[in-house]
Design a protein around this motif. Sequence first.
Motif, short mmCIF file in Angstrom:
data_model
loop_
_atom_site.label_atom_id
_atom_site.label_comp_id
_atom_site.label_asym_id
_atom_site.label_seq_id
_atom_site.Cartn_x
_atom_site.Cartn_y
_atom_site.Cartn_z
N THR A 48 0.85 -1.19 0.00
CA THR A 48 0.00 0.00 0.00
C THR A 48 0.89 1.23 0.00
O THR A 48 1.69 1.43 0.91
N LEU A 49 0.73 2.05 -1.04
CA LEU A 49 1.46 3.30 -1.16
C LEU A 49 0.48 4.43 -0.91
O LEU A 49 -0.51 4.56 -1.62
N CYS A 50 0.73 5.24 0.10
CA CYS A 50 -0.21 6.31 0.47
C CYS A 50 0.10 7.60 -0.27
O CYS A 50 1.22 7.84 -0.71
N GLU A 51 -0.93 8.46 -0.37
CA GLU A 51 -0.76 9.79 -0.94
C GLU A 51 0.34 10.52 -0.17
O GLU A 51 0.49 10.32 1.03
N GLY A 52 1.07 11.35 -0.86
CA GLY A 52 2.18 12.08 -0.27
C GLY A 52 3.50 11.62 -0.84
O GLY A 52 4.46 12.39 -0.94
N LEU A 53 3.56 10.36 -1.24
CA LEU A 53 4.76 9.80 -1.87
C LEU A 53 4.96 10.50 -3.22
O LEU A 53 4.01 10.61 -4.00
N SER A 54 6.18 10.97 -3.50
CA SER A 54 6.40 11.67 -4.77
C SER A 54 7.36 10.93 -5.70
O SER A 54 7.31 11.11 -6.91
N GLU A 55 8.22 10.07 -5.13
CA GLU A 55 9.19 9.38 -5.99
C GLU A 55 9.44 7.96 -5.51
O GLU A 55 9.66 7.71 -4.33
#
Length: 163
Positions: A48-55
Amino acid sequence: ELTLPDTLTKIGERACAMTSIREIIIPRGVRVISKGAFGYCRRIKSLTLCEGLSEIGEGAFFLNDLLTELKIPQSVLKIGRSAFSGCRALRSLTLCEGLETVEAEAFSDCESLREVRIPSTVRVIGRAAFPDTSRLTLICDNPEAIPPTWNLGKNIRIKRAMR
């Protein structure tokens, strides 16, 4: 299961590489997943990758045998070289509007992929970013005007997104 603190902003190079982690939740505070952070973690079943991750860095999730679905959040701007290369069981991939760059070999050897919608915000697709197979269809808004910065294999099918 790997539980990461909400205060974490970056996962360092090879931080959890070659471990037997099965489930990962990347918390909202994480902005960058560095090179090879979860590389060779062959047993990840849930990511699960949450919003806020940019790279998502180079080889971040390289060679995983069990991951079958993946949603890249809207906040991700760049998926690094070979980030998910060798995730052979990956069948479902969702790329959200906001993504700008998919680097070379990002999803190479993801041989179970059949259909991927490319968001209109994507400007660059690197060499061999997706498996070069006629079993894969890329869906985009305007297949007649694919930018020259999209380096797609000659066997990949491309079709227009339904509106």
